[in-house]
Design a protein around this motif. Structure first.
Motif, PDB file in Angstrom:
ATOM      1  N   ARG A   2       0.817  -1.214   0.000  1.00 47.87           N
ATOM      2  CA  ARG A   2       0.000   0.000   0.000  1.00 47.87           C
ATOM      3  C   ARG A   2       0.847   1.260   0.000  1.00 47.87           C
ATOM      4  O   ARG A   2       1.794   1.395   0.780  1.00 47.87           O
ATOM      5  CB  ARG A   2      -0.912  -0.021   1.218  1.00 47.87           C
ATOM      6  CG  ARG A   2      -1.833   1.175   1.332  1.00 47.87           C
ATOM      7  CD  ARG A   2      -2.696   0.997   2.565  1.00 47.87           C
ATOM      8  NE  ARG A   2      -3.435   2.203   2.875  1.00 47.87           N
ATOM      9  CZ  ARG A   2      -4.106   2.367   4.008  1.00 47.87           C
ATOM     10  NH1 ARG A   2      -4.110   1.399   4.922  1.00 47.87           N
ATOM     11  NH2 ARG A   2      -4.755   3.496   4.235  1.00 47.87           N
ATOM     12  N   ARG A   3       0.480   2.180  -0.873  1.00 50.51           N
ATOM     13  CA  ARG A   3       1.095   3.505  -0.931  1.00 50.51           C
ATOM     14  C   ARG A   3       0.080   4.517  -0.403  1.00 50.51           C
ATOM     15  O   ARG A   3      -0.927   4.790  -1.053  1.00 50.51           O
ATOM     16  CB  ARG A   3       1.481   3.866  -2.368  1.00 50.51           C
ATOM     17  CG  ARG A   3       2.245   5.172  -2.523  1.00 50.51           C
ATOM     18  CD  ARG A   3       2.497   5.441  -4.004  1.00 50.51           C
ATOM     19  NE  ARG A   3       3.500   6.457  -4.223  1.00 50.51           N
ATOM     20  CZ  ARG A   3       3.262   7.765  -4.262  1.00 50.51           C
ATOM     21  NH1 ARG A   3       2.031   8.219  -4.079  1.00 50.51           N
ATOM     22  NH2 ARG A   3       4.246   8.619  -4.481  1.00 50.51           N
ATOM     23  N   ALA A  54       1.728  10.098   0.535  1.00 47.46           N
ATOM     24  CA  ALA A  54       3.145   9.799   0.291  1.00 47.46           C
ATOM     25  C   ALA A  54       3.603  10.429  -1.023  1.00 47.46           C
ATOM     26  O   ALA A  54       2.908  10.368  -2.037  1.00 47.46           O
ATOM     27  CB  ALA A  54       3.367   8.295   0.240  1.00 47.46           C
ATOM     28  N   MET A  68       8.012   7.199  -2.208  1.00 47.66           N
ATOM     29  CA  MET A  68       8.009   5.766  -1.913  1.00 47.66           C
ATOM     30  C   MET A  68       8.978   5.092  -2.862  1.00 47.66           C
ATOM     31  O   MET A  68       8.841   5.180  -4.081  1.00 47.66           O
ATOM     32  CB  MET A  68       6.609   5.168  -2.087  1.00 47.66           C
ATOM     33  CG  MET A  68       6.544   3.667  -1.787  1.00 47.66           C
ATOM     34  SD  MET A  68       4.831   3.048  -1.845  1.00 47.66           S
ATOM     35  CE  MET A  68       5.091   1.281  -1.611  1.00 47.66           C
ATOM     36  N   TYR A 104      10.503  -1.818   0.769  1.00 46.82           N
ATOM     37  CA  TYR A 104       9.991  -0.483   0.442  1.00 46.82           C
ATOM     38  C   TYR A 104      10.194   0.489   1.604  1.00 46.82           C
ATOM     39  O   TYR A 104      10.108   0.115   2.778  1.00 46.82           O
ATOM     40  CB  TYR A 104       8.492  -0.548   0.167  1.00 46.82           C
ATOM     41  CG  TYR A 104       8.073  -1.081  -1.163  1.00 46.82           C
ATOM     42  CD1 TYR A 104       8.405  -0.437  -2.352  1.00 46.82           C
ATOM     43  CD2 TYR A 104       7.279  -2.237  -1.243  1.00 46.82           C
ATOM     44  CE1 TYR A 104       7.985  -0.933  -3.577  1.00 46.82           C
ATOM     45  CE2 TYR A 104       6.847  -2.731  -2.464  1.00 46.82           C
ATOM     46  CZ  TYR A 104       7.199  -2.071  -3.632  1.00 46.82           C
ATOM     47  OH  TYR A 104       6.771  -2.555  -4.844  1.00 46.82           O
ATOM     48  N   ILE A 142       8.939   4.574   2.695  1.00 49.03           N
ATOM     49  CA  ILE A 142       8.215   5.805   2.418  1.00 49.03           C
ATOM     50  C   ILE A 142       8.972   6.915   3.127  1.00 49.03           C
ATOM     51  O   ILE A 142       8.846   7.113   4.337  1.00 49.03           O
ATOM     52  CB  ILE A 142       6.757   5.712   2.879  1.00 49.03           C
ATOM     53  CG1 ILE A 142       6.075   4.546   2.153  1.00 49.03           C
ATOM     54  CG2 ILE A 142       6.012   7.021   2.590  1.00 49.03           C
ATOM     55  CD1 ILE A 142       4.662   4.275   2.591  1.00 49.03           C
ATOM     56  N   LEU A 166       4.420  -3.747   3.627  1.00 49.54           N
ATOM     57  CA  LEU A 166       5.390  -2.894   2.946  1.00 49.54           C
ATOM     58  C   LEU A 166       6.662  -3.644   2.538  1.00 49.54           C
ATOM     59  O   LEU A 166       7.495  -3.092   1.832  1.00 49.54           O
ATOM     60  CB  LEU A 166       5.756  -1.691   3.830  1.00 49.54           C
ATOM     61  CG  LEU A 166       6.339  -0.478   3.104  1.00 49.54           C
ATOM     62  CD1 LEU A 166       5.349   0.077   2.092  1.00 49.54           C
ATOM     63  CD2 LEU A 166       6.759   0.604   4.085  1.00 49.54           C
ATOM     64  N   HIS A 168      11.188   6.435  -7.440  1.00 49.21           N
ATOM     65  CA  HIS A 168       9.823   6.497  -6.942  1.00 49.21           C
ATOM     66  C   HIS A 168       8.949   5.430  -7.594  1.00 49.21           C
ATOM     67  O   HIS A 168       9.116   5.108  -8.776  1.00 49.21           O
ATOM     68  CB  HIS A 168       9.211   7.869  -7.241  1.00 49.21           C
ATOM     69  CG  HIS A 168       9.911   9.004  -6.579  1.00 49.21           C
ATOM     70  ND1 HIS A 168      10.155   9.046  -5.232  1.00 49.21           N
ATOM     71  CD2 HIS A 168      10.402  10.162  -7.096  1.00 49.21           C
ATOM     72  CE1 HIS A 168      10.783  10.182  -4.940  1.00 49.21           C
ATOM     73  NE2 HIS A 168      10.947  10.863  -6.053  1.00 49.21           N
ATOM     74  N   TYR A 218       4.628   4.291  -7.841  1.00 47.74           N
ATOM     75  CA  TYR A 218       3.308   4.900  -7.710  1.00 47.74           C
ATOM     76  C   TYR A 218       2.222   3.840  -7.777  1.00 47.74           C
ATOM     77  O   TYR A 218       2.453   2.695  -8.178  1.00 47.74           O
ATOM     78  CB  TYR A 218       3.112   5.940  -8.817  1.00 47.74           C
ATOM     79  CG  TYR A 218       4.140   7.036  -8.792  1.00 47.74           C
ATOM     80  CD1 TYR A 218       3.997   8.140  -7.959  1.00 47.74           C
ATOM     81  CD2 TYR A 218       5.282   6.956  -9.587  1.00 47.74           C
ATOM     82  CE1 TYR A 218       4.954   9.146  -7.924  1.00 47.74           C
ATOM     83  CE2 TYR A 218       6.243   7.960  -9.562  1.00 47.74           C
ATOM     84  CZ  TYR A 218       6.074   9.046  -8.726  1.00 47.74           C
ATOM     85  OH  TYR A 218       7.037  10.031  -8.687  1.00 47.74           O
ATOM     86  N   GLU A 219       1.030   4.243  -7.405  1.00 48.50           N
ATOM     87  CA  GLU A 219      -0.115   3.349  -7.443  1.00 48.50           C
ATOM     88  C   GLU A 219      -0.258   2.710  -8.827  1.00 48.50           C
ATOM     89  O   GLU A 219      -0.200   3.392  -9.843  1.00 48.50           O
ATOM     90  CB  GLU A 219      -1.372   4.141  -7.100  1.00 48.50           C
ATOM     91  CG  GLU A 219      -2.628   3.322  -7.030  1.00 48.50           C
ATOM     92  CD  GLU A 219      -3.839   4.152  -6.623  1.00 48.50           C
ATOM     93  OE1 GLU A 219      -4.962   3.644  -6.785  1.00 48.50           O
ATOM     94  OE2 GLU A 219      -3.656   5.300  -6.147  1.00 48.50           O
ATOM     95  N   VAL A 236       1.982  -2.125  -6.401  1.00 50.96           N
ATOM     96  CA  VAL A 236       1.728  -1.007  -5.494  1.00 50.96           C
ATOM     97  C   VAL A 236       0.265  -0.600  -5.660  1.00 50.96           C
ATOM     98  O   VAL A 236      -0.219  -0.380  -6.776  1.00 50.96           O
ATOM     99  CB  VAL A 236       2.647   0.180  -5.806  1.00 50.96           C
ATOM    100  CG1 VAL A 236       2.341   1.358  -4.870  1.00 50.96           C
ATOM    101  CG2 VAL A 236       4.109  -0.233  -5.690  1.00 50.96           C
TER     102      VAL A 236
END
Length: 251
Positions: free
Chosen positions: A86-87, A91, A94, A129, A131, A151, A222, A224-225, A243
């Protein structure tokens, strides 16, 4: 031999790789697509190394530490191969971290460097990971930055130490959405595996299924979702993770 823990047919199984398929502990053979992958061990204490590759330390404008920079993680952070991490929506930084994970095989205290590998059960792949929004500073990572639920993907296999000729000569690579973004070698660790085992066991007892996450080389970017991240280590395996964002949790 490659070992795994999987969910299949409504049960959790220990399993091994056989001829490209998965053999469950009850003898049944299944395809990889038939299982849900779990972390390959039920982890005890998880030790995570910060800045254990000089090139990564310089990448984020720090010098390599003079002694191991270690913090602990809880097993709640682990998620298996093909799992989701999960992001949080707030954030902005990440990063993945491809790492060789060392799994301890037996109890040890005051272990010498020369005896260190006798205490290793095997190796697996981890994606530790971080954050970075939640870091207090780079020398004191806090719980919110590194220890969040799901994570830390790990797996898919635990490879017996006998199956790895030299764990200090392995290539690490990361791919984000099919594009290679990171490459390094375990030979570039600041503190090698025997040193870390000697160091940790000098002040606390190591136990079976303790895990040492040995750090990551330069090349973190980085994510991302929606990103698919594959971290792989030569001879150990490829670990896939997706992610996801807060919307998946109705938040």
């Amino acid at each position: 031999m490659r070992h795994a823990r999987v969910a299949c047919f409504g049960e959790i199984h220990d399993a091994v790789e056989t001829g490209g398929k998965i053999q469950l502990d009850d003898g049944r053979m299944v395809e990889r697509s038939d299982v849900t992958w779990l972390p390959p061990i039920e982890a005890a204490t998880i030790f995570a190394l910060g800045l254990n590759y000089a090139d990564h330390a310089s990448e984020i404008s720090f010098n390599a530490p003079e002694e191991p920079l270690v913090f602990l993680k809880g097993p709640n952070a682990l998620v298996g191969h093909e799992g989701q991490s999960r992001r949080p929506k707030d954030a902005t930084h990440m990063h993945y971290e491809c790492e060789l994970a060392v799994v301890i095989g037996k109890k040890g205290r005051n272990v010498s460097r020369s005896e260190a590998y006798n205490y290793v059960a095997g190796y697996t792949v981890a994606n530790d990971y971080v954050i970075r929004d939640y870091l207090e500073n780079y020398y004191r990572p806090n719980l919110a930055a590194k220890n969040r639920d799901s994570l830390t993907p790990i797996g898919p296999w635990l490879v017996d130490k006998e199956g790895v000729a030299d764990p200090m000569q392995l290539t690490l690579r990361t791919y984000v959405n099919g594009e290679q973004t990171q490459e390094g070698s375990t030979s570039d660790m600041v503190f090698d595996i025997p040193y870390l085992i000697e160091y940790l066991s000098s002040f606390m007892t190591l136990h079976e299924n303790d895990v040492i996450l040995t750090g990551t080389p330069k090349g973190t970017v980085h994510v991302y979702e929606g990103d698919e991240v594959i971290t792989e280590i030569e001879g150990i395996g490829s670990l896939k993770n997706t992610v996801i964002g807060d919307a998946e949790f109705n938040r």
